[in-house]
Design an enzyme around this catalytic site. Structure first.
Site, mmCIF file in Angstrom:
data_model
loop_
_atom_site.group_PDB
_atom_site.id
_atom_site.type_symbol
_atom_site.label_atom_id
_atom_site.label_comp_id
_atom_site.label_asym_id
_atom_site.label_seq_id
_atom_site.Cartn_x
_atom_site.Cartn_y
_atom_site.Cartn_z
ATOM 1 N N CYS A 52 -21.537 17.505 130.770
ATOM 2 C CA CYS A 52 -21.538 16.036 130.897
ATOM 3 C C CYS A 52 -20.150 15.535 131.281
ATOM 4 O O CYS A 52 -19.167 15.844 130.609
ATOM 5 C CB CYS A 52 -21.963 15.414 129.570
ATOM 6 S SG CYS A 52 -21.647 13.642 129.491
ATOM 7 N N CYS A 55 -18.461 13.398 128.286
ATOM 8 C CA CYS A 55 -18.116 13.925 126.967
ATOM 9 C C CYS A 55 -16.598 14.141 126.847
ATOM 10 O O CYS A 55 -15.924 14.421 127.836
ATOM 11 C CB CYS A 55 -18.862 15.247 126.710
ATOM 12 S SG CYS A 55 -20.535 15.033 126.045
ATOM 13 N N ASP A 78 -15.359 6.809 139.055
ATOM 14 C CA ASP A 78 -14.949 7.748 140.100
ATOM 15 C C ASP A 78 -15.584 7.421 141.455
ATOM 16 O O ASP A 78 -15.116 7.879 142.488
ATOM 17 C CB ASP A 78 -15.309 9.177 139.684
ATOM 18 C CG ASP A 78 -14.482 9.634 138.486
ATOM 19 O OD1 ASP A 78 -13.252 9.439 138.515
ATOM 20 O OD2 ASP A 78 -15.060 10.155 137.515
ATOM 21 N N HIS A 121 -22.653 12.644 122.597
ATOM 22 C CA HIS A 121 -23.521 12.660 123.769
ATOM 23 C C HIS A 121 -24.938 12.185 123.439
ATOM 24 O O HIS A 121 -25.638 11.642 124.305
ATOM 25 C CB HIS A 121 -23.553 14.101 124.309
ATOM 26 C CG HIS A 121 -24.310 14.260 125.592
ATOM 27 N ND1 HIS A 121 -23.787 13.870 126.801
ATOM 28 C CD2 HIS A 121 -25.537 14.761 125.853
ATOM 29 C CE1 HIS A 121 -24.674 14.133 127.762
ATOM 30 N NE2 HIS A 121 -25.744 14.667 127.215
ATOM 31 N N ASN A 166 -26.857 0.257 132.098
ATOM 32 C CA ASN A 166 -28.142 0.782 132.562
ATOM 33 C C ASN A 166 -28.516 1.891 131.612
ATOM 34 O O ASN A 166 -27.756 2.837 131.451
ATOM 35 C CB ASN A 166 -28.013 1.387 133.967
ATOM 36 C CG ASN A 166 -27.866 0.335 135.031
ATOM 37 O OD1 ASN A 166 -28.451 -0.735 134.939
ATOM 38 N ND2 ASN A 166 -27.079 0.642 136.050
ATOM 39 N N SER A 174 -27.870 7.689 135.453
ATOM 40 C CA SER A 174 -27.814 9.077 135.870
ATOM 41 C C SER A 174 -27.203 9.973 134.794
ATOM 42 O O SER A 174 -27.044 11.163 134.992
ATOM 43 C CB SER A 174 -27.050 9.202 137.190
ATOM 44 O OG SER A 174 -25.830 8.516 137.131
ATOM 45 N N HIS A 177 -25.414 10.140 128.314
ATOM 46 C CA HIS A 177 -24.299 9.878 127.398
ATOM 47 C C HIS A 177 -24.151 8.360 127.254
ATOM 48 O O HIS A 177 -24.115 7.654 128.253
ATOM 49 C CB HIS A 177 -23.011 10.492 127.954
ATOM 50 C CG HIS A 177 -21.898 10.507 126.947
ATOM 51 N ND1 HIS A 177 -21.427 11.668 126.380
ATOM 52 C CD2 HIS A 177 -21.192 9.499 126.385
ATOM 53 C CE1 HIS A 177 -20.453 11.370 125.522
ATOM 54 N NE2 HIS A 177 -20.305 10.052 125.509
ATOM 55 N N HIS A 179 -23.149 4.924 127.527
ATOM 56 C CA HIS A 179 -22.054 4.270 128.246
ATOM 57 C C HIS A 179 -22.550 3.034 128.977
ATOM 58 O O HIS A 179 -23.733 2.890 129.253
ATOM 59 C CB HIS A 179 -21.428 5.238 129.257
ATOM 60 C CG HIS A 179 -22.283 5.485 130.466
ATOM 61 N ND1 HIS A 179 -23.440 6.248 130.437
ATOM 62 C CD2 HIS A 179 -22.178 5.052 131.748
ATOM 63 C CE1 HIS A 179 -23.986 6.282 131.631
ATOM 64 N NE2 HIS A 179 -23.249 5.559 132.466
ATOM 65 N N GLN A 181 -20.972 -0.094 131.988
ATOM 66 C CA GLN A 181 -20.039 -0.248 133.092
ATOM 67 C C GLN A 181 -19.475 -1.658 133.092
ATOM 68 O O GLN A 181 -19.995 -2.555 132.423
ATOM 69 C CB GLN A 181 -20.738 0.004 134.426
ATOM 70 C CG GLN A 181 -21.317 1.394 134.593
ATOM 71 C CD GLN A 181 -21.730 1.660 136.042
ATOM 72 O OE1 GLN A 181 -20.979 1.402 136.974
ATOM 73 N NE2 GLN A 181 -22.934 2.171 136.224
HETATM 74 O O1 LIG Z 1 -23.276 3.698 138.693
HETATM 75 P P1 LIG Z 1 -24.489 4.555 138.417
HETATM 76 O O2 LIG Z 1 -24.890 4.542 136.964
HETATM 77 O O3 LIG Z 1 -24.359 5.940 138.961
HETATM 78 O O4 LIG Z 1 -25.676 3.878 139.242
HETATM 79 C C1 LIG Z 1 -26.604 2.944 138.755
HETATM 80 O O5 LIG Z 1 -26.006 1.689 138.449
HETATM 81 C C2 LIG Z 1 -25.463 0.947 139.550
HETATM 82 C C3 LIG Z 1 -25.024 -0.397 139.034
HETATM 83 O O6 LIG Z 1 -26.085 -1.121 138.463
HETATM 84 C C4 LIG Z 1 -26.475 0.792 140.684
HETATM 85 O O7 LIG Z 1 -25.814 0.256 141.810
HETATM 86 C C5 LIG Z 1 -27.103 2.136 141.058
HETATM 87 O O8 LIG Z 1 -28.118 1.940 142.010
HETATM 88 C C6 LIG Z 1 -27.676 2.779 139.800
HETATM 89 O O9 LIG Z 1 -28.265 4.026 140.090
#
Ligand SMILES: O=P(O)(O)O[C@H]1O[C@H](CO)[C@@H](O)[C@H](O)[C@H]1O
Ligand SMILES: O=P(O)(O)O[C@H]1O[C@H](CO)[C@@H](O)[C@H](O)[C@H]1O
Lengths: 363, 363
Positions: A52, A55, A78, A121, A166, A174, A177, A179, A181
């Site tokens: 991960c 982690c 990143d 995790h 998300n 994706s 873990h 988290h 943004q």
């Molecule tokens: O940034 P991540 O988690 O890889 O990606 C996810 O969140 C983003 C922000 O909502 C979106 O733009 C992506 O389509 C989604 O897959």
């Protein structure tokens, strides 16, 4: 003649926050489902996963190694959607040419951050201790203050900080873990701008804040209130689109995280813990959603502050079970969002669920 | 100083059709993907499936049996989102009470139809013969005319007919038998209303139809035109949100299907066949999407007709392969849609693909 029955007759409800509509078809819940099945959450996840990239101690996709963090941990994304350094854009289009009318474009600069909620995790918000959720609220607040400062002192192009999470593969996450943004842009994003516009219109017309009046009304009605404490309500908005959509709204005007006192940070954390516990208990699964904070722009003017009112939106897709979700497609994209259960029915189910004990604690 | 590079620098583009914005981050395409994988299409599907409620001769969920249809077949949806008969709604709220401000609601009546494209369970649009696609356009046209007549003569509450198709499990389609839907409402749905509003604003300002001018501009530029024939263009709109989003737009003003001549019906069918063939060839999979028609309301007034311009939107989710899609979640829901490749890059890829021979014909 028969009376209109909101629990059985189709109707559309108006969303004054973004000036849109949603169709409610309560009788449609009986529809069989033969379509895509979501993957329910797997309980056998290790506390540490060597593969991960979130982690503690692990190497990330682009090289750097995470520190051995023990609480929350913030680092720059990143693969950011926006960057700090890029050339400016100057339009060379002739005023009132067709190009000028149709190719309207702005440069977007900024920065994207990832916020690990926990070094573990295999936990998610509702499985974290109250104090550890308070630390997330603290981390968000510190980030808000830090970026305000960098905008002011280093002239970084930061205007609006969009904090969000998300959660779950169904919502495009994706990495499981825990988290969230934070994307910081030199512009106020469209959905936020729409709300500010509506708030402003409401203020001009009624000399009050839209969310102030809405909280008063919902507290009086009590049909859509899922959780309440001293500082916040958790409400299924009258105009909810997603099946179990909710909003956390502050009872008094808090323009941004910056204005929170200790008690309010605690109260927000406790709403988040209770709400996500209820979500997980609803279908006994790690409930997927997208959630995010709406608040004042960074270094807001007095006017911008007056127009802002802290709230969080939760958009969860699950409809009937851990594997059957609502798809907002077809008619929803071309015509208008459509939902199968009413906001009041969704609220009733959420309200009755245990908000203190997570279903996995029973296993 | 460096020049702004639209293929590498983040920018936001304005969508004049619905007055919204989209962030374009062309440098972000390199991001690795560890999230949900879509199920690619299975090629081994029989021509007739005894368990499919859309196949000829089979029994449907609520009882009735399909006829042995040999071309297209339209029937009322067994689980409609709206119904014809329900009580009217009369608000009893005090004018200017908080209820009146926040609980704005309308009754919605109407009818929902399913349109089988073919008796064959295992074909999709691009795999159908040109003539059979013309028959779909004919069936849509007949439905439009029939509902207009019922509204006029039988006073059925029909104002707007939204024709659409959800294709593939990724787009919430619960049955792979080739079919679309048509929802007919007593109101103009929100997204359609938004377009009409923008068209009207453009007309007032520039004394021309927005889509007329847009088609002229795109035909001049050619950067975003995927397909062109005598009657239509297929364009990746400058403000596209979905990775390979397209619009089919009529070159001259056609308010609705009713105004099409034989040639235009043929030309629309041929755009649909070529576009969906290119889509399938892109990742060698049955390409999922939601698509739909936008046109004049039923029994449109002269003014409504002048304001309408036939077009179709295609919203396909796949981004990088048959299994990796774009999720419009998190930032997109809370802030603003975001895309990773530019409209021009998407167009270039679609344009270069074969639009005549479907990849499965090579197998
Ligand atoms: O940034 P991540 O988690 O890889 O990606 C996810 O969140 C983003 C922000 O909502 C979106 O733009 C992506 O389509 C989604 O897959
Ligand atoms: O009617 P279907 O195909 O069962 O259902 C699908 O299309 C509908 C119309 O776009 C949506 O409301 C549903 O969420 C979707 O799953």
């Amino acid at each position: 003649t028969a009376r209109f029955d909101f629990n059985d007759n189709s109707h559309r409800r108006y969303n004054p926050m973004i000036d849109s509509w949603v169709i409610v078809s309560p009788h449609r819940a009986k529809r069989p489902w033969l379509g895509q099945q979501e993957t329910p959450s797997k309980p056998d996840v290790p506390e540490y996963d060597s593969k991960c990239y979130l982690c503690p101690g692990n190497e990330r996709a682009t090289g750097p190694r995470n520190p051995d963090y023990t609480s929350t941990y913030i680092f720059p994304n990143d693969y950011p959607a926006v960057k700090l350094n890029q050339p400016d854009y100057h339009s060379e289009k002739d005023k009132n040419s067709l190009e000028d009318r149709f190719f309207k474009v702005q440069s977007v600069k900024g920065n994207c951050f990832v916020i690990c909620f926990s070094p573990k995790h295999n936990v998610t918000l509702p499985q974290m201790a109250h104090n550890d959720i308070v630390k997330i609220v603290d981390a968000w607040t510190e980030l808000y203050l830090k970026l305000e400062k960098e905008a002011k002192e280093e002239h970084k192009p930061y205007k609006y900080l969009q904090i969000f999470e998300n959660k779950g593969t169904a919502m495009g996450c994706s990495n499981l873990h825990p988290h969230g943004q934070a994307w910081c842009l030199n512009v106020v994003p469209y959905e936020v701008e729409r709300e500010f516009k509506s708030f402003h219109g409401y203020e001009s017309k009624y000399h009050s804040h839209m969310l102030k009046d809405y909280v008063v009304l919902e507290l009086e009605k009590r049909d859509r209130i899922v959780i309440e404490n001293d500082s916040f309500i958790v409400v299924v908005p009258y105009w909810a689109v997603w099946p179990f959509e909710t909003m956390i709204v502050s009872k008094t005007q808090l323009a941004s995280l910056k204005d929170f006192n200790e008690q309010q940070r605690e109260d927000l954390a406790s709403c988040m813990k209770q709400l996500t516990t209820k979500y997980d208990n609803l279908f006994e699964t790690i409930f997927p959603y997208s959630m995010g904070l709406h608040q004042a722009p960074l270094n807001a003017t007095a006017e911008e502050k007056e127009n802002a009112w802290f709230h969080m939106h939760f958009y969860p897709p699950l409809l009937r079970s851990a594997t059957v979700r609502k798809f907002l497609v077809g008619f929803e994209l071309l015509g208008e969002p459509q939902r199968d259960l009413t906001a009041e029915q969704a609220c009733e189910r959420l309200r009755e669920l245990d908000g203190n004990v997570h279903y996995l604690q029973h296993l």
